[in-house]
Design a protein around this motif. Structure first.
Motif, mmCIF file in Angstrom:
data_model
loop_
_atom_site.group_PDB
_atom_site.id
_atom_site.type_symbol
_atom_site.label_atom_id
_atom_site.label_comp_id
_atom_site.label_asym_id
_atom_site.label_seq_id
_atom_site.Cartn_x
_atom_site.Cartn_y
_atom_site.Cartn_z
ATOM 1 N N TRP A 88 -12.025 5.742 32.778
ATOM 2 C CA TRP A 88 -13.485 5.775 32.929
ATOM 3 C C TRP A 88 -14.018 7.188 32.683
ATOM 4 C CZ3 TRP A 88 -16.295 1.637 32.578
ATOM 5 C CH2 TRP A 88 -17.660 1.717 32.832
ATOM 6 N N ARG A 119 -15.977 6.232 41.237
ATOM 7 C CA ARG A 119 -15.276 7.467 40.863
ATOM 8 C C ARG A 119 -14.968 8.283 42.102
ATOM 9 N NH1 ARG A 119 -17.838 11.200 37.271
ATOM 10 N NH2 ARG A 119 -19.921 10.525 37.902
ATOM 11 N N PRO A 120 -13.823 8.969 42.113
ATOM 12 C CA PRO A 120 -13.384 9.649 43.345
ATOM 13 C C PRO A 120 -14.437 10.582 43.932
ATOM 14 C CG PRO A 120 -11.699 9.783 41.628
ATOM 15 C CD PRO A 120 -12.865 9.102 41.010
ATOM 16 N N ALA A 175 -15.048 -3.328 32.303
ATOM 17 C CA ALA A 175 -14.764 -3.216 33.731
ATOM 18 C C ALA A 175 -14.977 -4.538 34.459
ATOM 19 C CB ALA A 175 -15.646 -2.124 34.346
ATOM 20 N N ALA A 176 -15.694 -5.465 33.810
ATOM 21 C CA ALA A 176 -15.945 -6.750 34.464
ATOM 22 C C ALA A 176 -14.667 -7.569 34.572
ATOM 23 C CB ALA A 176 -17.002 -7.521 33.678
ATOM 24 N N ASP A 222 -23.900 4.922 33.563
ATOM 25 C CA ASP A 222 -22.528 4.457 33.773
ATOM 26 C C ASP A 222 -21.706 5.464 34.577
ATOM 27 O OD1 ASP A 222 -21.531 1.914 33.297
ATOM 28 O OD2 ASP A 222 -21.799 2.137 31.121
ATOM 29 N N ASP A 223 -22.279 6.655 34.817
ATOM 30 C CA ASP A 223 -21.624 7.614 35.699
ATOM 31 C C ASP A 223 -21.902 7.318 37.175
ATOM 32 O OD1 ASP A 223 -24.292 8.264 35.760
ATOM 33 O OD2 ASP A 223 -24.056 10.182 34.710
ATOM 34 N N PHE A 244 -14.147 7.722 28.993
ATOM 35 C CA PHE A 244 -15.298 7.014 28.414
ATOM 36 C C PHE A 244 -16.598 7.798 28.655
ATOM 37 C CE2 PHE A 244 -18.741 4.121 29.965
ATOM 38 C CZ PHE A 244 -19.287 3.843 28.720
ATOM 39 N N LEU A 245 -16.729 8.349 29.845
ATOM 40 C CA LEU A 245 -17.983 9.033 30.184
ATOM 41 C C LEU A 245 -18.111 10.413 29.536
ATOM 42 C CD1 LEU A 245 -18.365 8.354 34.019
ATOM 43 C CD2 LEU A 245 -19.723 7.350 32.167
ATOM 44 N N PHE A 246 -17.036 11.164 29.597
ATOM 45 C CA PHE A 246 -17.187 12.598 29.366
ATOM 46 C C PHE A 246 -16.381 13.172 28.209
ATOM 47 C CE2 PHE A 246 -17.648 12.110 34.091
ATOM 48 C CZ PHE A 246 -19.025 12.221 34.093
ATOM 49 N N ASP A 263 -29.864 0.724 23.618
ATOM 50 C CA ASP A 263 -28.507 1.182 23.323
ATOM 51 C C ASP A 263 -27.491 0.137 23.797
ATOM 52 O OD1 ASP A 263 -26.228 2.602 22.780
ATOM 53 O OD2 ASP A 263 -26.831 4.412 23.859
ATOM 54 N N ASP A 302 -9.390 5.543 36.868
ATOM 55 C CA ASP A 302 -10.342 6.661 36.940
ATOM 56 C C ASP A 302 -10.289 7.488 35.663
ATOM 57 O OD1 ASP A 302 -11.296 6.000 39.422
ATOM 58 O OD2 ASP A 302 -9.941 7.346 40.507
ATOM 59 N N ARG A 362 -17.328 0.947 25.569
ATOM 60 C CA ARG A 362 -17.404 0.873 27.031
ATOM 61 C C ARG A 362 -16.276 -0.043 27.525
ATOM 62 N NH1 ARG A 362 -20.260 -2.302 31.016
ATOM 63 N NH2 ARG A 362 -21.021 -0.966 32.711
ATOM 64 N N GLU A 401 -23.453 -2.560 22.957
ATOM 65 C CA GLU A 401 -22.432 -3.078 23.867
ATOM 66 C C GLU A 401 -22.502 -4.600 23.984
ATOM 67 O OE1 GLU A 401 -20.004 -1.399 24.961
ATOM 68 O OE2 GLU A 401 -20.690 0.662 24.685
ATOM 69 N N ARG A 425 -23.349 8.736 16.336
ATOM 70 C CA ARG A 425 -24.381 7.706 16.333
ATOM 71 C C ARG A 425 -25.757 8.340 16.175
ATOM 72 N NH1 ARG A 425 -24.682 3.855 20.872
ATOM 73 N NH2 ARG A 425 -25.439 5.690 21.965
ATOM 74 N N ARG A 442 -18.736 0.633 37.846
ATOM 75 C CA ARG A 442 -17.436 1.303 37.863
ATOM 76 C C ARG A 442 -17.608 2.792 38.170
ATOM 77 N NH1 ARG A 442 -13.940 3.742 38.759
ATOM 78 N NH2 ARG A 442 -11.768 3.821 38.025
ATOM 79 N N PHE A 493 -29.793 1.488 16.412
ATOM 80 C CA PHE A 493 -28.704 2.466 16.474
ATOM 81 C C PHE A 493 -27.777 2.205 15.297
ATOM 82 C CE2 PHE A 493 -30.255 2.581 20.748
ATOM 83 C CZ PHE A 493 -29.954 3.841 21.242
ATOM 84 N N PRO A 551 -20.057 -9.083 38.696
ATOM 85 C CA PRO A 551 -18.812 -8.600 38.079
ATOM 86 C C PRO A 551 -18.974 -7.217 37.456
ATOM 87 C CG PRO A 551 -19.799 -10.373 36.763
ATOM 88 C CD PRO A 551 -20.575 -10.307 38.058
ATOM 89 N N ASP A 552 -20.162 -6.938 36.953
ATOM 90 C CA ASP A 552 -20.354 -5.655 36.283
ATOM 91 C C ASP A 552 -21.847 -5.371 36.212
ATOM 92 O OD1 ASP A 552 -19.797 -3.294 34.955
ATOM 93 O OD2 ASP A 552 -19.453 -4.231 32.984
ATOM 94 N N PHE A 553 -22.194 -4.129 36.203
ATOM 95 C CA PHE A 553 -23.533 -3.659 35.823
ATOM 96 C C PHE A 553 -23.370 -2.194 35.456
ATOM 97 C CE2 PHE A 553 -23.321 -3.292 40.503
ATOM 98 C CZ PHE A 553 -23.581 -1.944 40.686
ATOM 99 N N VAL A 554 -24.357 -1.643 34.792
ATOM 100 C CA VAL A 554 -24.249 -0.260 34.362
ATOM 101 C C VAL A 554 -24.159 0.634 35.594
ATOM 102 C CG1 VAL A 554 -25.368 1.637 33.127
ATOM 103 C CG2 VAL A 554 -25.477 -0.696 32.212
ATOM 104 N N GLY A 555 -23.049 1.312 35.740
ATOM 105 C CA GLY A 555 -22.865 2.207 36.883
ATOM 106 C C GLY A 555 -21.945 1.668 37.949
#
Ligand SMILES: [Zn+2]
Lengths: 101, 997
Positions: free
Chosen positions: A41, B895-896, A31-32, B704-705, A44-46, B740, A38, A28, B745, A58, B891, A68, B885-889
């Motif tokens: 990211w 997204r555009p 991003a912090a 995260d999407d 990373f996602l897709f 997970d 874009d 991941r 992470e 995994r 970023r 895991f 600063p960050d959390f899941v989702g």
């Protein structure tokens, strides 16, 4: 049904105890602390490899220790070349193929 | 009708008659007969009609590969099975068998008109015939295809039988108990290994049962089998008969289907009909032998035309001569022995017709000594006889030229085109095959599993070769498993090894375009069809297979494979290995759904989770609904109430005074540890650092999407402990996601996650009298409005029980959720129920919960969201801690596409007439007069009649919905277009005054 070795339990157990958890070694992005584009990211996602052959992936020992872990499985033969802990380094494919010969 | 039973022959009990019925007629067989052997003993060959052409058919084999003699078998109500192979099914007193695919009778069948119109049904006829006109699909083609599709009739009643399943671990699994299998099993068992030997037949022995003349180490074949089985059992081996290895899966797992009752006249009521075994074997030995191939010539499918080896089996195993007057047509030595055995038993052999010019001299001597005419270097070009073969036309062939015909009369025609190793299970493992040019067949090559192939399965012919190979393989796998083992050697006398050649269609002097030379009997595929398919451009064997349906019937081409390959290869002008075989897939033979289902039916089909309060709801007349795996009380109707009336009453009672609701299914996760707050900050959108112990907050979880995954109220019990609640269906998913991120992470975080969903029973109390009810029952906590405000959590005692008490509301009323240890759930519920009587307490179910929350504009994740909805879309962006600063989702939300205009947004919808309730899932358009297909801009997600609003209310996801407040949108329905106004999502008490009571 496959038999899968949990690297934490050190036991080879039926597939029923495990769940698949996607491609391995997809970190991941941080991003912090960094500007993540874009495209980064999105990747990373897709974006996944969809390998025909040895695939780094995994699994989770969901109905066991809950951990895991990572594995290399041949997507053609469904054979596991190795399973290893999350904290272990990514094994080289050439070493694995040599060993499995 | 004369009997064709040979006194004293076979392994049947001649002294024990068994009566059964075939098409209503009473038939007498004997104990040990199959349906087919009993009918043949009565001179009956006609047992069915073919699939496409309705041609009369009789058994062509004596085993599980049978394509023709398929019947319906019945044992009283519900116990009906279509397509039972008459060659396998044992008879018992009272068995009802009926022929299939015929009307009005087997002898006279109207559908046989298809046979005259065969030109219409050539290869690819489905594709060609049903192309046009399009309007014919519904009324003509589909009903026709449905009526013609499949053989037999599906049972219509529920199967009253039950089916069992078991696991088995074994060192060596031997599949097939013929000479090779028995010798393998003996070798492994003698080496001290746990051995399991399985065979689909009623008894062990395989070929040895059909070749009683053989002598092994001085013992007659049957005696040797008996001794071998006895020794195996004494060594602790498990010998399973009537057990078919149906599939060979990864890492030496083999599925076995064991038939337990189908052969019994009166099985005990508690006996399972079949048992599915999942066997994990250290080593597998495939000793399945070989299957005989038919020869391909015009009319090779008439009743009375049969494989020579099968005729030999009927004689030697069942004591049945399959006819009085036989012609043999063969390209292999083995059929000569069938002729000799039948001749010795009294059948007149009219001739042995061998396609080879120079048969072996010992065979010729055998024929001569029995005065059997031999026609060597001949072909068969046609048969005659409507319901039973009555003659065969044969011609000499020299230098490729077919000479003058001669007609031989007969009442049975026994053919052999050689033998095909049974490769099915080996192919399940994706083991590769290699073409053997000499044997003209594929043999096992590269293995992927820990297995060995023994005997005829790898092309070895004759009992001596098979049995000694079996012994070698048994010893070999024992050595693989670390045992000292040396193979025994067997001396076999009166063996009948032989050779043969393989053919495409037999040469003919007649028009091959008119020949009905069948390759696949069950699917009615002829040689001509295969050639046509190639001419029409099917160049891959897989395409040829699908275009012609060759090998696609339930027998999976057990007999037709190599013949089909030979013909296709010839048509393609390529050698067979370049064409290849089609893929074999499990199951090896048709297997009942029951065997696969096993115990997983009825109440055991899936887990039903029940709360500790479920029993009270049941006793008090609740109607239930399934919610994920839970069974939840949906509503509690009083006498005569329908759902709408009950839900309206429950809603009214709750808002007026007091309602109680079993919320135990809420997912609960305990998040504990020094880094618990940091973990919560990273997982959930909300800021948690400043949430004081004793306070709760609505938590929103994204992927995260950037899309909403789950939500729930989360309480902080202490600095390092959170009580997280999730949606009912989301609990396991959320815990998995948390694990997970935590494990992979942020392994540096010191946090423990525990599922506590089933540890707590949760009772929600809602309504203006909620505190009045609770206050006297609570110990150790002041729950007054000031001391315990909305969104508080505390540990205390309620009715003497240890409790976690939330002040929280999913209804908009003053609300509490009492969590007590699950075992006390029903006890607390009854205490509250009793104490609540003074406030007319009303138990309500999930439907009222849904209405009450919708009136307040509270969303349900998964109903009002669908995995593509952001917090902005849902109108809950206030739940995002933007400064984190960050959390899941976080970023992901940038997204555009997620910040683009025109996204679907959650809005309220009110039908303009104030009366019409919208339909959940209905599509929304902006212009109802546009041409079809209309542009759909969203759909209705939630819709209820609201007692509080006095009208129907709804939510919907609508493109750009937040900017459409007050606009009219349209919902086209079959009854007409509904107009609705776009509104906010809160329909009741928008100030939230009632929460603060
Ligand atoms: Zn584990």
């Amino acid at each position: 049904m496959l038999l899968i070795r949990c690297p934490y339990c050190q036991q080879t157990l039926p597939e029923l105890e495990f769940t698949y958890a996607g491609q391995a070694h997809v970190a991941r992005p941080d991003a912090a602390n960094k500007q993540i584009s874009d495209e980064e990211w999105r990747d990373f996602l897709f974006i996944r490899t969809n390998v025909k052959g040895p695939h780094y992936e995994r699994w989770r020992h969901a109905h066991g220790c809950g951990r895991f872990f990572n594995a290399v499985r041949d997507t053609v033969s469904d054979r596991f070349l190795i399973t290893y802990k999350v904290e272990d380094p990514r094994p080289e494919l050439s070493d694995l193929l040599e060993k499995s010969e | 009708m004369s009997s064709f039973r040979v006194p004293g022959r076979g392994r049947i009990d001649h002294q024990s008659p068994v009566e059964f019925s075939f098409d209503g007629k009473k038939i007498t067989g004997v104990k040990g007969d199959t349906i087919a052997s009993a009918l043949l003993a009565n001179g009956i060959h006609l047992m069915g009609r073919s699939f496409k052409y309705h041609r009369p058919r009789g058994p062509v084999s004596a085993g599980s590969e049978e394509p023709n003699a398929l019947m319906g078998t019945r044992r009283g109500p519900g116990r009906f099975e279509p397509n039972t192979r008459a060659t396998v099914q044992e008879i018992w007193h009272g068995l009802e068998a009926t022929s299939q695919n015929r009307y009005p009778s087997l002898e006279f069948d109207i559908g046989a008109v298809n046979d005259r119109a065969y030109m219409l049904f050539s290869a690819g006829f489905y594709y060609k015939t049903f192309m046009w006109p399009k309007s014919f699909w519904d009324k003509v083609y589909e009903p026709f295809i449905r009526a013609a599709a499949g053989l037999g009739v599906s049972p219509t009643e529920t199967d009253p039988d039950h089916y069992a399943s078991r696991y088995l671990h074994t060192d060596v699994l031997v599949i097939g108990a013929g000479p090779a299998g028995l010798a393998s099993a003996l070798a492994s068992a003698r080496a001290g290994l746990r051995v399991t030997l399985v065979d689909e037949n009623t008894e062990a022995g395989g070929t040895l049962l059909s070749e009683p003349q053989a002598v092994i180490d001085g013992s007659q074949a049957w005696d040797w089998v008996e001794k071998a089985v006895a020794e195996l059992k004494s060594l602790g081996a498990r010998v399973m008969t009537r057990t078919t290895a149906i599939g060979y899966y990864h890492q030496n797992m083999v599925a076995l289907c064991e038939k337990l009752t189908d052969h019994l006249p009166a099985p005990a009521a508690n006996m399972p009909r079949e048992r599915m075994w999942r066997v994990r074997a250290g080593q597998v030995i495939l000793a399945q032998g070989a299957l005989e191939k038919p020869l391909v010539f015009d009319g090779n499918d008439r009743p009375g035309v049969m494989l020579a080896g099968s005729a030999q089996t009927y004689l030697n195993r069942y004591g049945v001569r399959v006819g009085n007057s036989a012609v043999i047509v063969t390209s292999h030595d083995s059929a000569w022995y069938a002729a000799f055995d039948l001749a010795d038993a009294g059948t007149k052999i009219q001739a042995i017709v061998d396609t080879r010019a120079n048969p072996d001299s010992t065979l010729l001597e055998g024929a001569k000594s029995r005065s059997i005419r031999v026609l060597a270097g001949y072909t068969a070009t046609r048969t005659e006889g409507r319901l039973r073969v009555k003659s065969v036309r044969v011609n000499p062939v020299s230098n490729g030229k077919v000479g003058a015909p001669e007609t031989l009369t007969c009442d049975c025609l026994l053919m052999s085109g050689g033998w095909t190793p049974s490769l099915h299970l080996f192919s399940h493992t994706k083991g590769s095959l290699a073409w053997d040019d000499e044997k003209q067949t594929f043999l096992p090559d590269r293995k992927t599993e820990d297995c060995e192939i023994a005997g005829a399965g790898r092309g070895l012919w004759g009992i001596g070769a098979a049995i000694n190979d079996g012994a070698e393989m048994g010893a070999l796998v024992a050595r693989h498993l670390g045992r000292d083992a040396v193979a025994a050697t067997y001396d076999v006398a009166s063996d009948r090894p032989g050779t043969g050649i393989s053919h495409k269609e037999l040469p003919t002097d007649l028009n091959p375009g008119k020949a009905r030379a069948f390759v696949d009997y069950q699917n009615d595929v002829t040689a001509k069809d295969l050639r046509l398919a190639v001419r029409e451009g099917m160049h891959s064997i897989e395409h040829v297979k699908r275009y012609t349906t060759n090998g696609m019937a339930t027998d999976q081409g057990k007999m037709s494979n190599i013949n089909g390959l030979n013909i296709a290869a010839d048509a393609l002008g390529k050698p067979q290995p370049k064409v290849g075989l089609t893929t074999f897939r499990p199951p090896y033979t048709p297997t009942t759904f029951g065997a696969f289902v096993g115990y997983h039916k009825g109440d055991h089909f899936d887990v039903t989770r029940k709360t500790p309060i479920d029993s009270w709801a049941e006793e008090n007349g609740a109607v239930f609904e399934p919610v994920s795996m839970w069974r939840r009380a949906w509503y509690f109707p009083k006498d005569g109430e329908d759902m709408d009336a009950a839900v309206s009453r429950e809603c009214r009672a709750t808002r007026a005074s007091l309602g109680m609701f079993d919320a135990s299914t809420l997912g609960k996760i305990e998040v504990v540890g020094p880094d618990a707050v940091e973990f919560m900050n990273r997982m959930y959108t909300n800021p948690w650092t400043k949430l004081a112990p004793g306070r709760t907050r609505y938590g929103l979880l994204l992927g995260d999407d950037g899309f909403i995954r789950d939500d729930g109220v989360i309480g902080r019990l202490s600095d390092d402990r959170f009580h997280v609640t999730t949606t009912t269906g989301g609990a396991a998913r959320v815990l998995n996601m948390m694990e997970d991120y935590l494990q992979t992470e942020w392994p540096d975080l010191d946090v423990w996650l525990t599922s506590t969903t089933e540890q707590w029973a949760t009772i929600a109390l809602n309504g203006p009298n909620a505190r009045k009810l609770l206050e006297p029952l609570v110990e150790g906590l002041d729950i007054s409005a000031d001391a315990f405000p909305h969104m508080s959590i505390a540990e205390c005692k309620v009715a003497g029980l240890p409790a976690r008490l939330f002040r929280v509301s999913f209804t908009g009323e003053l609300g509490f959720e009492v969590n007590v240890p699950a075992a006390h759930g029903r006890e607390l519920w009854e205490i509250l129920w009793e104490a609540g009587q003074q406030y007319d307490i009303c138990p309500y179910g999930t439907e009222t919960m849904h209405v009450l929350r919708a009136e307040k504009g509270y969303i349900i994740v998964g109903q009002d969201t669908d995995g593509t909805v952001t917090p902005y879309d849902a109108g809950i962006s206030w739940a995002i801690g933007k400064s984190k600063p960050d959390f899941v989702g976080k970023r992901g939300l940038e997204r555009p596409d997620l910040v683009a205009k025109g996204r679907k947004q959650l809005v309220g919808l009110l039908s303009r007439d104030g009366k019409t309730k919208l339909e959940e899932g209905a599509q929304i358009v902006l212009d109802p007069n546009q041409p079809i297909p209309m542009k759909m801009v969203g759909h209705v997600t939630s819709s209820y009649h609201s007692d509080a609003a006095g009208r129907p209310i709804a939510f919907g996801l609508v493109e750009g919905g937040h900017d459409k407040m007050g606009d009219t949108i349209y919902i086209p329905m079959p009854e007409g277009v509904i107009e609705a106004e776009v509104t906010g999502t809160v329909f009741y008490d928008p100030e939230g005054a009632r929460l603060k009571l």
